[in-house]
Design a protein around this motif. Structure first.
Motif, PDB file in Angstrom:
ATOM      1  N   MET A   1       1.106  -1.375   0.255  1.00  0.00           N
ATOM      2  CA  MET A   1       0.263  -0.268   0.034  1.00  0.00           C
ATOM      3  C   MET A   1       0.737   1.056  -0.001  1.00  0.00           C
ATOM      4  SD  MET A   1      -3.244  -0.946  -0.335  1.00  0.00           S
ATOM      5  CE  MET A   1      -4.342  -0.398   0.337  1.00  0.00           C
ATOM      6  N   THR A   2       0.296   2.245  -0.426  1.00  0.00           N
ATOM      7  CA  THR A   2       1.106   3.759  -0.629  1.00  0.00           C
ATOM      8  C   THR A   2       0.007   4.926  -0.226  1.00  0.00           C
ATOM      9  OG1 THR A   2       2.341   2.383  -2.861  1.00  0.00           O
ATOM     10  CG2 THR A   2       2.395   5.143  -2.178  1.00  0.00           C
ATOM     11  N   VAL A   3       0.893   6.025   0.854  1.00  0.00           N
ATOM     12  CA  VAL A   3       0.230   6.855   0.567  1.00  0.00           C
ATOM     13  C   VAL A   3       1.224   7.905   0.117  1.00  0.00           C
ATOM     14  CG1 VAL A   3       0.030   8.321   2.636  1.00  0.00           C
ATOM     15  CG2 VAL A   3      -0.776   6.001   2.501  1.00  0.00           C
ATOM     16  N   PHE A   4       0.729   8.640  -0.497  1.00  0.00           N
ATOM     17  CA  PHE A   4       0.967  10.519  -1.065  1.00  0.00           C
ATOM     18  C   PHE A   4       0.634  11.491  -0.254  1.00  0.00           C
ATOM     19  CE2 PHE A   4      -0.085   7.368  -5.029  1.00  0.00           C
ATOM     20  CZ  PHE A   4       1.474   7.664  -5.397  1.00  0.00           C
ATOM     21  N   ARG A   5       1.929  12.345   0.574  1.00  0.00           N
ATOM     22  CA  ARG A   5       2.274  12.858   0.579  1.00  0.00           C
ATOM     23  C   ARG A   5       2.695  14.288   0.523  1.00  0.00           C
ATOM     24  NH1 ARG A   5       1.878  11.615   5.868  1.00  0.00           N
ATOM     25  NH2 ARG A   5       1.723  10.225   6.769  1.00  0.00           N
ATOM     26  N   CYS A   6       2.707  16.385   0.621  1.00  0.00           N
ATOM     27  CA  CYS A   6       3.083  16.593   0.128  1.00  0.00           C
ATOM     28  C   CYS A   6       4.257  16.699   0.413  1.00  0.00           C
ATOM     29  CB  CYS A   6       1.848  18.126   1.036  1.00  0.00           C
ATOM     30  SG  CYS A   6       2.836  19.828   0.693  1.00  0.00           S
ATOM     31  N   ALA A   7       5.132  17.545  -0.494  1.00  0.00           N
ATOM     32  CA  ALA A   7       7.041  17.495  -0.414  1.00  0.00           C
ATOM     33  C   ALA A   7       6.859  18.782   0.099  1.00  0.00           C
ATOM     34  CB  ALA A   7       7.689  17.185  -1.942  1.00  0.00           C
ATOM     35  N   ARG A   8       6.365  20.255   0.551  1.00  0.00           N
ATOM     36  CA  ARG A   8       7.113  20.898   1.526  1.00  0.00           C
ATOM     37  C   ARG A   8       6.363  20.144   2.602  1.00  0.00           C
ATOM     38  NH1 ARG A   8       4.805  26.192   0.050  1.00  0.00           N
ATOM     39  NH2 ARG A   8       6.738  26.634  -1.070  1.00  0.00           N
ATOM     40  N   CYS A   9       5.502  20.190   2.831  1.00  0.00           N
ATOM     41  CA  CYS A   9       4.839  19.789   4.423  1.00  0.00           C
ATOM     42  C   CYS A   9       5.062  18.607   5.113  1.00  0.00           C
ATOM     43  CB  CYS A   9       4.002  20.302   4.866  1.00  0.00           C
ATOM     44  SG  CYS A   9       2.200  20.395   4.010  1.00  0.00           S
ATOM     45  N   GLY A  10       4.382  18.158   4.525  1.00  0.00           N
ATOM     46  CA  GLY A  10       4.520  16.323   4.375  1.00  0.00           C
ATOM     47  C   GLY A  10       3.456  15.897   4.443  1.00  0.00           C
ATOM     48  N   ALA A  11       2.098  16.560   4.789  1.00  0.00           N
ATOM     49  CA  ALA A  11       0.579  16.707   4.480  1.00  0.00           C
ATOM     50  C   ALA A  11       0.165  15.300   3.984  1.00  0.00           C
ATOM     51  CB  ALA A  11       0.147  17.479   4.445  1.00  0.00           C
ATOM     52  N   ARG A  12      -0.814  14.563   4.446  1.00  0.00           N
ATOM     53  CA  ARG A  12      -1.129  12.910   3.483  1.00  0.00           C
ATOM     54  C   ARG A  12      -2.040  13.948   3.140  1.00  0.00           C
ATOM     55  NH1 ARG A  12      -2.928   7.064   6.468  1.00  0.00           N
ATOM     56  NH2 ARG A  12      -3.781   6.555   5.103  1.00  0.00           N
ATOM     57  N   LEU A  13      -1.872  12.822   1.937  1.00  0.00           N
ATOM     58  CA  LEU A  13      -3.030  13.521   0.732  1.00  0.00           C
ATOM     59  C   LEU A  13      -3.796  12.551   0.090  1.00  0.00           C
ATOM     60  CD1 LEU A  13      -0.124  15.223  -1.624  1.00  0.00           C
ATOM     61  CD2 LEU A  13      -2.251  16.309   0.109  1.00  0.00           C
ATOM     62  N   SER A  14      -3.040  11.536   0.409  1.00  0.00           N
ATOM     63  CA  SER A  14      -4.243  10.574  -0.620  1.00  0.00           C
ATOM     64  C   SER A  14      -4.631   9.020   1.040  1.00  0.00           C
ATOM     65  CB  SER A  14      -3.332   9.433  -1.262  1.00  0.00           C
ATOM     66  OG  SER A  14      -2.396   8.972  -0.856  1.00  0.00           O
ATOM     67  N   GLU A  15      -5.317   8.159   0.448  1.00  0.00           N
ATOM     68  CA  GLU A  15      -6.014   6.712   1.867  1.00  0.00           C
ATOM     69  C   GLU A  15      -4.616   5.905   0.947  1.00  0.00           C
ATOM     70  OE1 GLU A  15      -8.437   6.527   3.010  1.00  0.00           O
ATOM     71  OE2 GLU A  15      -9.147   8.510   2.507  1.00  0.00           O
ATOM     72  N   ASP A  16      -4.585   5.659   1.551  1.00  0.00           N
ATOM     73  CA  ASP A  16      -3.822   3.643   1.319  1.00  0.00           C
ATOM     74  C   ASP A  16      -4.285   3.090  -0.285  1.00  0.00           C
ATOM     75  OD1 ASP A  16      -2.360   4.041   4.168  1.00  0.00           O
ATOM     76  OD2 ASP A  16      -4.275   2.213   4.462  1.00  0.00           O
ATOM     77  N   LEU A  17      -2.813   3.583  -0.705  1.00  0.00           N
ATOM     78  CA  LEU A  17      -2.963   2.967  -2.328  1.00  0.00           C
ATOM     79  C   LEU A  17      -2.434   2.009  -2.679  1.00  0.00           C
ATOM     80  CD1 LEU A  17      -3.787   6.704  -3.861  1.00  0.00           C
ATOM     81  CD2 LEU A  17      -5.654   5.461  -3.435  1.00  0.00           C
TER      82      LEU A  17
END
Length: 167
Positions: A1-17
């Motif tokens: 499973m993969t989660v995508f995050r913002c490269a600047r602040c690290g905020a979680r952007l996605s569900e587990d994909l």
């Protein structure tokens, strides 16, 4: 499973994909009626694919560019098929409903379209920290998909460390 995050602040952007081996064929696009007024999503919920081809703005004249394909093959109505994408390669293609915390740009910037943004004007979604990192295509005349910028997001659990610096 993969989660995508913002490269600047690290905020979680996605569900587990879960990764798909390739970008699925785009559903047949035409004016879509009904309540949703959009085509089916290119990527099923819970999955993502990396698009190796250039995607989105800017667009250049198709001319005789070797290997260039009309932008219309992306499902986008751009230049009547006389333009080709010179946008980023390796965008992360996800189902729009698998992403959270993104906001439209102020004043609807890059959000033109009939029933939703066409995705042809460049990034139109930003992280809460302000980084423009995604392009939503959700108009009744094109595909229903979200492209994450490969420089402004990073994957956790599947694709390595974040980039060194994001402006």
């Amino acid at each position: 499973m993969t989660v995508f995050r913002c490269a600047r602040c690290g905020a979680r952007l996605s569900e587990d994909l879960t990764a798909l081996a390739a970008v699925p064929a785009k559903p047949a696009h035409r004016h879509v009626g009904g309540e949703a007024r959009r085509a089916p999503s290119t990527v099923p919920r819970g999955h993502y694919a990396v698009d190796p081809d250039p995607w989105g703005a800017p667009y250049l004249p198709l001319g005789g560019r070797e290997g260039a394909r009309p932008a219309g093959r992306q499902g986008l109505l751009v230049g009547g098929g006389s333009l080709t994408s010179a946008g980023p390669r390796n965008t992360v293609l996800v189902h729009p409903e698998d992403v959270m915390g993104l906001e439209p740009l102020p004043g609807g910037e890059n959000g033109g379209g009939c029933c939703g943004p066409t995705g042809t004007e460049g990034p139109n979604r930003a992280c809460s920290c302000g980084v423009r990192l995604a392009t939503l295509s959700a108009d009744c005349l094109g595909p229903y998909e979200l492209h994450l910028d490969p420089v402004r997001v990073y994957a956790v659990g599947g694709a390595g460390p974040p980039p060194a610096d994001v402006a």
